[in-house]
Design a protein around this motif. Structure first.
Motif, PDB file in Angstrom:
ATOM      1  N   UNK A 291       0.871  -1.101   0.078  1.00  0.00           N
ATOM      2  CA  UNK A 291       0.194  -0.077  -0.312  1.00  0.00           C
ATOM      3  C   UNK A 291       0.456   1.421  -0.020  1.00  0.00           C
ATOM      4  N   UNK A 292       1.855   1.509   0.612  1.00  0.00           N
ATOM      5  CA  UNK A 292       3.190   2.374   0.689  1.00  0.00           C
ATOM      6  C   UNK A 292       3.623   2.709  -0.560  1.00  0.00           C
ATOM      7  N   UNK A 293       3.779   1.732  -1.799  1.00  0.00           N
ATOM      8  CA  UNK A 293       4.394   1.534  -2.805  1.00  0.00           C
ATOM      9  C   UNK A 293       3.652   2.578  -3.445  1.00  0.00           C
ATOM     10  N   UNK A 294       2.437   2.105  -3.057  1.00  0.00           N
ATOM     11  CA  UNK A 294       0.935   2.245  -4.130  1.00  0.00           C
ATOM     12  C   UNK A 294       0.747   3.903  -3.856  1.00  0.00           C
ATOM     13  N   UNK A 295       0.575   4.321  -2.510  1.00  0.00           N
ATOM     14  CA  UNK A 295       0.396   6.076  -2.478  1.00  0.00           C
ATOM     15  C   UNK A 295       1.315   6.986  -2.541  1.00  0.00           C
ATOM     16  N   UNK A 296       2.612   6.296  -2.612  1.00  0.00           N
ATOM     17  CA  UNK A 296       3.354   6.803  -2.795  1.00  0.00           C
ATOM     18  C   UNK A 296       3.834   7.234  -4.097  1.00  0.00           C
ATOM     19  N   UNK A 297       3.166   6.486  -5.632  1.00  0.00           N
ATOM     20  CA  UNK A 297       2.909   6.982  -6.272  1.00  0.00           C
ATOM     21  C   UNK A 297       1.751   6.765  -6.924  1.00  0.00           C
ATOM     22  N   UNK A 298       1.040   8.168  -5.970  1.00  0.00           N
ATOM     23  CA  UNK A 298      -0.012   8.237  -6.651  1.00  0.00           C
ATOM     24  C   UNK A 298      -1.014   8.216  -6.675  1.00  0.00           C
ATOM     25  N   UNK A 299      -1.009   6.673  -5.817  1.00  0.00           N
ATOM     26  CA  UNK A 299      -2.327   6.560  -5.654  1.00  0.00           C
ATOM     27  C   UNK A 299      -3.174   7.024  -4.651  1.00  0.00           C
ATOM     28  N   UNK A 300      -5.073   7.200  -5.300  1.00  0.00           N
ATOM     29  CA  UNK A 300      -5.586   7.626  -3.825  1.00  0.00           C
ATOM     30  C   UNK A 300      -5.462   6.121  -3.120  1.00  0.00           C
ATOM     31  N   UNK A 301      -5.991   6.588  -2.067  1.00  0.00           N
ATOM     32  CA  UNK A 301      -6.667   5.481  -1.067  1.00  0.00           C
ATOM     33  C   UNK A 301      -7.412   4.687  -1.787  1.00  0.00           C
ATOM     34  N   UNK A 302      -8.930   4.804  -2.495  1.00  0.00           N
ATOM     35  CA  UNK A 302      -9.530   3.965  -2.746  1.00  0.00           C
ATOM     36  C   UNK A 302      -8.529   3.425  -3.932  1.00  0.00           C
ATOM     37  N   UNK A 303      -7.972   4.054  -4.902  1.00  0.00           N
ATOM     38  CA  UNK A 303      -7.248   3.112  -6.415  1.00  0.00           C
ATOM     39  C   UNK A 303      -6.375   2.323  -5.431  1.00  0.00           C
ATOM     40  N   UNK A 304      -5.658   2.643  -4.425  1.00  0.00           N
ATOM     41  CA  UNK A 304      -4.636   2.224  -3.999  1.00  0.00           C
ATOM     42  C   UNK A 304      -5.385   0.236  -3.398  1.00  0.00           C
ATOM     43  N   UNK A 305      -6.528   0.528  -3.236  1.00  0.00           N
ATOM     44  CA  UNK A 305      -7.327  -0.270  -2.304  1.00  0.00           C
ATOM     45  C   UNK A 305      -7.379  -1.343  -3.508  1.00  0.00           C
ATOM     46  N   UNK A 306      -8.184  -0.224  -5.119  1.00  0.00           N
ATOM     47  CA  UNK A 306      -8.908  -1.344  -5.793  1.00  0.00           C
ATOM     48  C   UNK A 306      -7.615  -2.268  -5.983  1.00  0.00           C
ATOM     49  N   UNK A 307      -6.427  -0.968  -6.544  1.00  0.00           N
ATOM     50  CA  UNK A 307      -4.967  -2.266  -6.706  1.00  0.00           C
ATOM     51  C   UNK A 307      -5.118  -3.489  -5.948  1.00  0.00           C
ATOM     52  N   UNK A 308      -5.359  -3.323  -4.871  1.00  0.00           N
ATOM     53  CA  UNK A 308      -4.232  -4.031  -4.465  1.00  0.00           C
ATOM     54  C   UNK A 308      -5.166  -5.811  -4.723  1.00  0.00           C
ATOM     55  N   UNK A 309      -6.956  -5.440  -4.693  1.00  0.00           N
ATOM     56  CA  UNK A 309      -7.338  -6.113  -5.047  1.00  0.00           C
ATOM     57  C   UNK A 309      -7.232  -6.891  -5.993  1.00  0.00           C
ATOM     58  N   UNK A 310      -7.418  -6.538  -7.323  1.00  0.00           N
ATOM     59  CA  UNK A 310      -6.998  -7.105  -8.531  1.00  0.00           C
ATOM     60  C   UNK A 310      -6.098  -7.402  -8.825  1.00  0.00           C
ATOM     61  N   UNK A 311      -4.932  -7.017  -8.106  1.00  0.00           N
ATOM     62  CA  UNK A 311      -3.662  -8.142  -8.197  1.00  0.00           C
ATOM     63  C   UNK A 311      -3.057  -8.769  -7.605  1.00  0.00           C
ATOM     64  N   UNK A 312      -4.049  -8.943  -6.281  1.00  0.00           N
ATOM     65  CA  UNK A 312      -3.860 -10.258  -5.408  1.00  0.00           C
ATOM     66  C   UNK A 312      -4.961 -11.731  -5.935  1.00  0.00           C
ATOM     67  N   UNK A 313      -6.121 -11.018  -6.269  1.00  0.00           N
ATOM     68  CA  UNK A 313      -6.728 -11.691  -7.141  1.00  0.00           C
ATOM     69  C   UNK A 313      -6.255 -12.426  -8.609  1.00  0.00           C
ATOM     70  N   UNK A 314      -5.890 -11.755  -9.225  1.00  0.00           N
ATOM     71  CA  UNK A 314      -4.686 -12.505 -10.523  1.00  0.00           C
ATOM     72  C   UNK A 314      -4.023 -12.962  -9.670  1.00  0.00           C
ATOM     73  N   UNK A 315      -3.413 -12.764  -8.757  1.00  0.00           N
ATOM     74  CA  UNK A 315      -2.281 -13.708  -7.880  1.00  0.00           C
ATOM     75  C   UNK A 315      -2.023 -15.146  -7.895  1.00  0.00           C
TER      76      UNK A 315
END
Length: 220
Positions: free
Chosen positions: A122-146
């Motif tokens: 989450x820290x990596x995504x937030x530091x890259x400019x993802x909003x809190x909600x976007x970071x949550x979405x990104x984490x979810x879609x990545x882990x669902x795929x993995x």
């Protein structure tokens, strides 16, 4: 108690208990793991284990935390490169510990490695400019795929390119020529090629997801 029994109890530690439990689960699956079997493997009575793990749930918490500790933490510059490396590492670790796939996000009392890993992603995504909600979405879609890919991969009826070709040919022999033209096309032109490796599909799909996340981040 014999001297040998006392010695075994004396060398027990939480780390040894967890490592032994993971090895048993890797070999026989998580369903076959019991405190009694773990005690036998360590050469002690099952009750001795409760000095190091409170119960079966605590044992699983520790095992999953150890698995998370094997995954490369997201570090370095460039969120996309970092997230890609973390995804590949997660898949590699789960290939060693198939039993863990369905348990990775199941712990209500996660350990320090588990928490550290989630926080770093989450820290990596937030530091890259993802909003809190976007970071949550990104984490979810990545882990669902993995996790989904890691679960599907070992269920396939082939591993090597030779096995893939044999299985595909056997399936195709069951239907008439022209009956399933699209399946035949992808089998002949893609799956049955000598350099085919289903594992390559993982990184192709991963890059598609990362491309989509990058577009979503830029659009914000």
């Amino acid at each position: 108690m014999t001297d040998a029994g006392a010695e075994r109890r004396g060398r027990l530690s939480r780390d040894l208990v967890l490592r032994t439990a993971i090895a048993l689960a890797d070999t026989g699956g998580i369903e076959s793991l019991t405190m009694r079997k773990l005690g036998v493997e360590l050469g002690v009575e099952a009750m001795s284990l409760y000095r190091h793990v409170a119960n079966k749930s605590d044992l699983l918490d520790g095992m999953i935390d150890s698995v998370f500790d094997e995954i490369d933490l997201p570090t370095g510059t460039g969120w996309r490169t970092t997230m890609r490396r973390r995804a590949v590492s997660t898949r590699e670790v789960l290939a060693r510990h198939r039993w863990a796939i369905g348990l990775m996000e199941s712990r209500s009392t996660p350990g320090p490695a588990n928490l550290r890993h989630h926080d770093a992603v989450l820290g990596t995504l937030r530091a890259a400019g993802f909003s809190v909600v976007q970071a949550a979405h990104a984490y979810s879609v990545l882990d669902s795929y993995i996790y989904g890919f890691a679960m599907q991969e070992p269920s396939l009826p082939f591993e090597t390119a030779g096995e893939t070709k044999d299985v595909t040919q056997a399936i195709m022999a069951r239907f008439a020529t022209g009956e399933y033209p699209h399946l035949t096309e992808i089998a002949v032109e893609h799956v049955m090629r000598p350099d085919y490796d289903y594992g390559n599909e993982f990184e192709y799909g991963l890059d598609l997801i990362l491309d989509g996340l990058q577009r979503a981040r830029r659009a914000t």
